[in-house]
Design an enzyme around this catalytic site. Sequence first.
Site, mmCIF file in Angstrom:
data_model
loop_
_atom_site.group_PDB
_atom_site.id
_atom_site.type_symbol
_atom_site.label_atom_id
_atom_site.label_comp_id
_atom_site.label_asym_id
_atom_site.label_seq_id
_atom_site.Cartn_x
_atom_site.Cartn_y
_atom_site.Cartn_z
ATOM 1 N N GLY A 1 -3.559 -6.363 -6.117
ATOM 2 C CA GLY A 1 -3.361 -5.907 -4.748
ATOM 3 C C GLY A 1 -1.870 -6.003 -4.436
ATOM 4 O O GLY A 1 -1.249 -7.058 -4.630
ATOM 5 N N GLN B 1 -12.979 -2.962 -8.314
ATOM 6 C CA GLN B 1 -12.442 -3.744 -7.189
ATOM 7 C C GLN B 1 -13.348 -3.651 -5.956
ATOM 8 O O GLN B 1 -13.264 -4.476 -5.043
ATOM 9 C CB GLN B 1 -11.030 -3.257 -6.820
ATOM 10 C CG GLN B 1 -9.952 -3.652 -7.806
ATOM 11 C CD GLN B 1 -9.702 -2.586 -8.850
ATOM 12 O OE1 GLN B 1 -10.586 -1.805 -9.191
ATOM 13 N NE2 GLN B 1 -8.495 -2.541 -9.383
ATOM 14 N N ASP C 1 -0.241 1.314 -2.609
ATOM 15 C CA ASP C 1 0.609 0.588 -3.556
ATOM 16 C C ASP C 1 2.063 1.003 -3.435
ATOM 17 O O ASP C 1 2.966 0.233 -3.775
ATOM 18 C CB ASP C 1 0.101 0.785 -4.983
ATOM 19 C CG ASP C 1 -1.189 0.006 -5.155
ATOM 20 O OD1 ASP C 1 -2.253 0.535 -4.781
ATOM 21 O OD2 ASP C 1 -1.121 -1.155 -5.595
HETATM 22 O O1 MRU Z 1 -4.805 -2.321 -9.492
HETATM 23 P P1 MRU Z 1 -4.954 -3.091 -8.212
HETATM 24 O O2 MRU Z 1 -6.311 -3.701 -8.052
HETATM 25 O O3 MRU Z 1 -3.837 -4.089 -8.022
HETATM 26 O O4 MRU Z 1 -4.797 -1.989 -7.111
HETATM 27 C C1 MRU Z 1 -4.964 -2.333 -5.764
HETATM 28 C C2 MRU Z 1 -4.971 -1.185 -4.864
HETATM 29 O O5 MRU Z 1 -4.838 -0.049 -5.248
HETATM 30 C C3 MRU Z 1 -5.044 -1.499 -3.398
HETATM 31 O O6 MRU Z 1 -5.719 -0.503 -2.712
HETATM 32 C C4 MRU Z 1 -3.616 -1.585 -2.868
HETATM 33 O O7 MRU Z 1 -2.863 -2.475 -3.631
HETATM 34 C C5 MRU Z 1 -3.577 -2.002 -1.475
HETATM 35 S S1 MRU Z 1 -3.852 -3.732 -1.361
HETATM 36 C C6 MRU Z 1 -3.752 -4.262 0.202
#
Ligand code: MRU
Length: 333
Positions: free
Chosen positions: A50, A196, A236
Amino acid sequence: MAAADTPTILERDSSVYVLDQTRLPGQATMLRLATLEDAAHAIRVMQVRGAPLIGAIAAYGVALGLADDAGDARLDYVIAALAATRPTAVNLHWALARMERVLRESAPATRREIAWREARAIAAEDKAANSAIGVHGMPLLQARQKGKHPIQVMTHCNAGRLATVEHGTALAPVYAAHTAGLPVHVWVSETRPRNQGLLTAWELAEAGVPHTLIADNAAGLLLMQGKVDLVIVGADRIAANGDTANKVGTYLKALAARAHEVPFYVAAPLSTIDFACPSGKEIPIEERSGEELGAGSVPVANPAFDVTPAALITGIISERGVAAAGNLEQWRT
Ligand code: MRU
């Protein structure tokens, strides 16, 4: 350890403790990060994930990495090691740049203490920003309420408290609405290949927010059937023109939401906006191991993120309020 009432980041004996997200939802286990290598590994293998949480843990990783040597060469090494862990979430790179700026201008003898202090400040600011996102986002949910029916929110991936220091980004308005007594129900997409969505379901269950898990490909049908009042996702990296990188599958939801005239919001703190990145075309997309798809020896492509063009985004919710995706310039300073 009970998760709902445990602070996301615990400091003890010069170490940092966080939930190991690779063990959720089965086990809520705290992971000890004692070294630079521990922090870098946790980010790379997504024990910590995240965008905002990655940024905060990278900052703590700098503090851990300077434990025995805080000289210039070591600082270079520590920053480079953490920067190489994941490319797309700009919060990671934003936090490292901020740490480096503060540390470079201080004497090596003082850097260790300054690094811990700055990491704490980054974490505290993320918590405050996400709380404000909840305040600014809640009226958008309320505006979609039809009579006494629950407000039907759809989200993707996990942009909840697990992905941040506290409150979440996309889920902050949901939690704010729930706390205010508004009826709300969340459609949670599974988010293959790392699932997730199961993390989102887990934390919503802990908070007592009604929710339903769906396969990613069910989203279009639910939007077509009028079962969704609004979509909120995290981010991200948001480019200066509002194009937004988020977990792969976000773009398809945005397309379906537009086709069925359902508002599509992105919620993210300012630390996720990359004003140095002009558009989505310049956002680096992480390609992860094909093994994550569990397809054996079949040739696999595994881009972990996609880019939703600003034109498909109804609005971006940050700690400063709600803005049109094409109008982020107002937040530059
Ligand atoms: O690969 P991840 O699980 O780190 O990706 C997370 C996401 O894409 C979330 O939607 C994003 O980081 C927003 S978190 C508040």
